[in-house]
Motif scaffolding. Sequence first.
Motif, PDB file in Angstrom:
ATOM      1  N   MET A   1       0.772  -1.019  -0.351  1.00  0.00           N
ATOM      2  CA  MET A   1      -0.137   0.024   0.554  1.00  0.00           C
ATOM      3  C   MET A   1       0.983   1.564  -0.097  1.00  0.00           C
ATOM      4  O   MET A   1       1.357   1.689   1.050  1.00  0.00           O
ATOM      5  CB  MET A   1      -0.902  -0.267   1.289  1.00  0.00           C
ATOM      6  N   ASN A   2       0.925   2.128  -0.738  1.00  0.00           N
ATOM      7  CA  ASN A   2       1.128   3.286  -0.614  1.00  0.00           C
ATOM      8  C   ASN A   2       0.205   4.766  -0.484  1.00  0.00           C
ATOM      9  O   ASN A   2       0.061   4.959  -1.870  1.00  0.00           O
ATOM     10  CB  ASN A   2       1.913   3.206  -1.896  1.00  0.00           C
ATOM     11  N   PRO A   3      -0.015   4.955   0.530  1.00  0.00           N
ATOM     12  CA  PRO A   3      -1.333   5.729   0.656  1.00  0.00           C
ATOM     13  C   PRO A   3      -0.427   7.038   0.594  1.00  0.00           C
ATOM     14  O   PRO A   3       0.819   7.599   0.452  1.00  0.00           O
ATOM     15  CB  PRO A   3      -1.641   6.046   2.126  1.00  0.00           C
ATOM     16  N   THR A   4      -1.782   8.268  -0.186  1.00  0.00           N
ATOM     17  CA  THR A   4      -0.773   9.789   0.436  1.00  0.00           C
ATOM     18  C   THR A   4      -1.027  10.063   1.624  1.00  0.00           C
ATOM     19  O   THR A   4      -1.754  10.069   2.336  1.00  0.00           O
ATOM     20  CB  THR A   4      -1.195  10.740  -0.871  1.00  0.00           C
ATOM     21  N   ARG A   5       0.230  10.059   2.269  1.00  0.00           N
ATOM     22  CA  ARG A   5       0.807  10.726   3.446  1.00  0.00           C
ATOM     23  C   ARG A   5       0.513  12.353   3.888  1.00  0.00           C
ATOM     24  O   ARG A   5       0.745  12.889   2.498  1.00  0.00           O
ATOM     25  CB  ARG A   5       1.942  10.346   3.942  1.00  0.00           C
ATOM     26  N   SER A   6      -0.432  12.480   4.969  1.00  0.00           N
ATOM     27  CA  SER A   6      -0.885  13.608   5.436  1.00  0.00           C
ATOM     28  C   SER A   6      -0.724  13.690   7.228  1.00  0.00           C
ATOM     29  O   SER A   6      -0.976  12.420   7.688  1.00  0.00           O
ATOM     30  CB  SER A   6      -2.163  14.169   4.841  1.00  0.00           C
ATOM     31  N   GLN A   7       0.174  14.785   7.370  1.00  0.00           N
ATOM     32  CA  GLN A   7       0.985  14.421   9.319  1.00  0.00           C
ATOM     33  C   GLN A   7      -0.671  14.791  10.051  1.00  0.00           C
ATOM     34  O   GLN A   7      -0.689  14.352  10.951  1.00  0.00           O
ATOM     35  CB  GLN A   7       1.434  15.749   9.168  1.00  0.00           C
ATOM     36  N   SER A   8      -1.409  15.779   9.924  1.00  0.00           N
ATOM     37  CA  SER A   8      -2.600  15.954  10.048  1.00  0.00           C
ATOM     38  C   SER A   8      -3.844  15.623  10.304  1.00  0.00           C
ATOM     39  O   SER A   8      -4.001  15.666   8.351  1.00  0.00           O
ATOM     40  CB  SER A   8      -2.301  17.461  10.802  1.00  0.00           C
ATOM     41  N   THR A   9      -5.035  15.588  10.708  1.00  0.00           N
ATOM     42  CA  THR A   9      -6.394  15.210  10.260  1.00  0.00           C
ATOM     43  C   THR A   9      -7.232  15.662  11.157  1.00  0.00           C
ATOM     44  O   THR A   9      -7.069  16.774  12.300  1.00  0.00           O
ATOM     45  CB  THR A   9      -6.452  13.948  10.830  1.00  0.00           C
ATOM     46  N   SER A  10      -8.368  16.811  10.477  1.00  0.00           N
ATOM     47  CA  SER A  10      -9.577  16.840  11.502  1.00  0.00           C
ATOM     48  C   SER A  10     -10.468  16.321  12.145  1.00  0.00           C
ATOM     49  O   SER A  10     -11.407  16.571  12.359  1.00  0.00           O
ATOM     50  CB  SER A  10     -10.259  17.886  10.490  1.00  0.00           C
ATOM     51  N   ASN A  11     -10.535  15.160  11.862  1.00  0.00           N
ATOM     52  CA  ASN A  11     -11.078  14.094  12.045  1.00  0.00           C
ATOM     53  C   ASN A  11     -10.256  12.793  13.583  1.00  0.00           C
ATOM     54  O   ASN A  11      -9.139  12.588  13.461  1.00  0.00           O
ATOM     55  CB  ASN A  11     -11.017  12.945  11.597  1.00  0.00           C
ATOM     56  N   ILE A  12     -11.206  13.776  14.670  1.00  0.00           N
ATOM     57  CA  ILE A  12     -10.487  12.796  15.842  1.00  0.00           C
ATOM     58  C   ILE A  12     -11.396  11.960  16.548  1.00  0.00           C
ATOM     59  O   ILE A  12     -12.110  12.484  17.149  1.00  0.00           O
ATOM     60  CB  ILE A  12     -10.414  14.608  16.866  1.00  0.00           C
ATOM     61  N   LEU A  13     -11.142  11.203  17.161  1.00  0.00           N
ATOM     62  CA  LEU A  13     -11.688  10.352  18.502  1.00  0.00           C
ATOM     63  C   LEU A  13     -10.820  10.858  19.729  1.00  0.00           C
ATOM     64  O   LEU A  13      -9.873  10.760  20.125  1.00  0.00           O
ATOM     65  CB  LEU A  13     -11.377   9.203  17.806  1.00  0.00           C
ATOM     66  N   MET A  14     -12.272  10.876  20.647  1.00  0.00           N
ATOM     67  CA  MET A  14     -12.171  11.556  22.271  1.00  0.00           C
ATOM     68  C   MET A  14     -13.074  10.390  22.626  1.00  0.00           C
ATOM     69  O   MET A  14     -14.451   9.872  22.200  1.00  0.00           O
ATOM     70  CB  MET A  14     -11.936  12.320  22.647  1.00  0.00           C
ATOM     71  N   VAL A  15     -12.554   9.710  24.074  1.00  0.00           N
ATOM     72  CA  VAL A  15     -12.867   8.885  25.222  1.00  0.00           C
ATOM     73  C   VAL A  15     -13.719  10.000  25.910  1.00  0.00           C
ATOM     74  O   VAL A  15     -12.372   9.934  27.079  1.00  0.00           O
ATOM     75  CB  VAL A  15     -12.560   7.137  25.027  1.00  0.00           C
ATOM     76  N   ARG A  16     -14.271  10.087  26.597  1.00  0.00           N
ATOM     77  CA  ARG A  16     -14.945  10.203  27.464  1.00  0.00           C
ATOM     78  C   ARG A  16     -14.587   9.564  28.815  1.00  0.00           C
ATOM     79  O   ARG A  16     -15.650   8.285  28.731  1.00  0.00           O
ATOM     80  CB  ARG A  16     -16.218  10.914  27.537  1.00  0.00           C
ATOM     81  N   PRO A  17     -14.159   9.469  30.227  1.00  0.00           N
ATOM     82  CA  PRO A  17     -14.312   9.323  30.466  1.00  0.00           C
ATOM     83  C   PRO A  17     -15.058   8.583  32.090  1.00  0.00           C
ATOM     84  O   PRO A  17     -15.587   9.049  32.379  1.00  0.00           O
ATOM     85  CB  PRO A  17     -12.261   9.299  31.565  1.00  0.00           C
ATOM     86  N   ALA A  18     -15.051   7.374  32.526  1.00  0.00           N
ATOM     87  CA  ALA A  18     -16.106   7.504  33.308  1.00  0.00           C
ATOM     88  C   ALA A  18     -15.493   6.848  35.367  1.00  0.00           C
ATOM     89  O   ALA A  18     -16.345   6.250  35.383  1.00  0.00           O
ATOM     90  CB  ALA A  18     -17.139   5.137  33.009  1.00  0.00           C
ATOM     91  N   THR A  19     -14.612   6.329  34.946  1.00  0.00           N
ATOM     92  CA  THR A  19     -14.229   6.200  35.967  1.00  0.00           C
ATOM     93  C   THR A  19     -12.022   5.879  35.586  1.00  0.00           C
ATOM     94  O   THR A  19     -11.414   5.923  36.947  1.00  0.00           O
ATOM     95  CB  THR A  19     -13.860   3.975  36.422  1.00  0.00           C
ATOM     96  N   PHE A  20     -12.239   7.688  35.839  1.00  0.00           N
ATOM     97  CA  PHE A  20     -10.572   7.729  36.196  1.00  0.00           C
ATOM     98  C   PHE A  20     -10.371   8.666  37.168  1.00  0.00           C
ATOM     99  O   PHE A  20     -11.004   8.615  37.819  1.00  0.00           O
ATOM    100  CB  PHE A  20     -10.889   9.053  35.043  1.00  0.00           C
ATOM    101  N   ARG A  21      -9.130   7.982  36.831  1.00  0.00           N
ATOM    102  CA  ARG A  21      -8.200   8.235  39.106  1.00  0.00           C
ATOM    103  C   ARG A  21      -6.558   7.366  38.064  1.00  0.00           C
ATOM    104  O   ARG A  21      -6.453   7.427  37.133  1.00  0.00           O
ATOM    105  CB  ARG A  21      -8.780   7.006  39.562  1.00  0.00           C
ATOM    106  N   LYS A  22      -5.813   7.741  38.657  1.00  0.00           N
ATOM    107  CA  LYS A  22      -4.633   7.262  39.075  1.00  0.00           C
ATOM    108  C   LYS A  22      -4.493   6.045  38.893  1.00  0.00           C
ATOM    109  O   LYS A  22      -5.287   5.223  39.666  1.00  0.00           O
ATOM    110  CB  LYS A  22      -3.459   8.026  40.166  1.00  0.00           C
ATOM    111  N   ASN A  23      -3.959   4.916  37.990  1.00  0.00           N
ATOM    112  CA  ASN A  23      -3.798   3.965  37.831  1.00  0.00           C
ATOM    113  C   ASN A  23      -2.553   3.659  38.416  1.00  0.00           C
ATOM    114  O   ASN A  23      -1.964   3.442  37.968  1.00  0.00           O
ATOM    115  CB  ASN A  23      -4.137   3.328  35.885  1.00  0.00           C
ATOM    116  N   GLU A  24      -3.011   2.412  39.196  1.00  0.00           N
ATOM    117  CA  GLU A  24      -1.805   1.669  39.944  1.00  0.00           C
ATOM    118  C   GLU A  24      -1.207   0.559  38.951  1.00  0.00           C
ATOM    119  O   GLU A  24       0.190   0.617  39.080  1.00  0.00           O
ATOM    120  CB  GLU A  24      -2.586   0.786  41.084  1.00  0.00           C
ATOM    121  N   GLU A  25      -2.197   0.686  37.422  1.00  0.00           N
ATOM    122  CA  GLU A  25      -1.386  -0.344  37.417  1.00  0.00           C
ATOM    123  C   GLU A  25       0.146   0.291  35.797  1.00  0.00           C
ATOM    124  O   GLU A  25       0.577  -0.361  35.645  1.00  0.00           O
ATOM    125  CB  GLU A  25      -2.468  -1.689  36.348  1.00  0.00           C
TER     126      GLU A  25
END
Length: 316
Positions: free
Chosen positions: A1-25
Amino acid sequence: MNPTRSQSTSNILMVRPATFRKNEETAGNNHYQKDAEVDDVHDIALSEFDGMVDDLRVRGVRVIVVDDDPSTDTPDALFPNNWVSFHSDGRVGLYPMFAPNRRQERREDILHDLVHTHGFAMEEIVDFTEFESHDAFLEGTGSMVLDRIHGKAYAALSPRTDRDAFEHWCEAMDLEGVVFEAFQSVGDARKAIYHTNVMMAIGTGWAAVCLDCVDHPEDRKLLEETLSEDGFTVVLLTENQINHFAGNMLEVQTTQDETLIVMSQAAFEVLSLAQRETLGQFGTLVHNDLNTIETCGGGSARCMMAEVHLPLESPS
């Protein structure tokens, strides 16, 4: 595959947290994580998350927000760039994660919705998660900083960034790998920086990097020469600056083709005026307060955004 490469995009995925805290793992090798000085950590983190989403949307970035699954114990779910990457040739990468509770962040329903709800074309899922069975890890575009224009990937080795896994990924994704070691001071010791995207960022024509973290002269020379050969304007960061997440920034586009360079308020404040002016030649600097997320999560603005470079089936 030889796609045309672009460094940036206007489409961003973000996940709204349900249990955010300091992760002990993850705290054992993410030395940026600290204990919060407030009690309502989750509520403050939600406010910070929503503020960043609102700011990006007002500026014209297409932000796709997915709610974290409250039935899973996934305190780092708001950092989706570690488990998935999306590429302009329609491929999707899935990644081996160091912490067992982070492996639950990988969700097929998110991939399904990107296709069937948001209209993206997905040609192939390239699954690298088998490396987990060998205790080898490669945490997406946290472990790797991609230069999509020049077809390169930068990786600082750490407990979360395995050399063999990285080389396998580069071969599979047809990118040239640039591998090195980067360290931070933890007490009297020098310890590996857990993710490459904490100490460097690459945009269109610019790169921000903390060479002070690259202790080995041959590694430092490799980084300097590679960035120079590709013609980047390099903003040199100090170790103190990356301790405030100045290296954790991402270039994105608005739907009106305006370039933004997204970072946290802490990162913006620690940059010098000259550094801001240099970066400002390449895009508008966007900064939001992410203090609680940074303190407990040990990650910042860039970690919160998974760029969706997938082609669209039809305009939406």
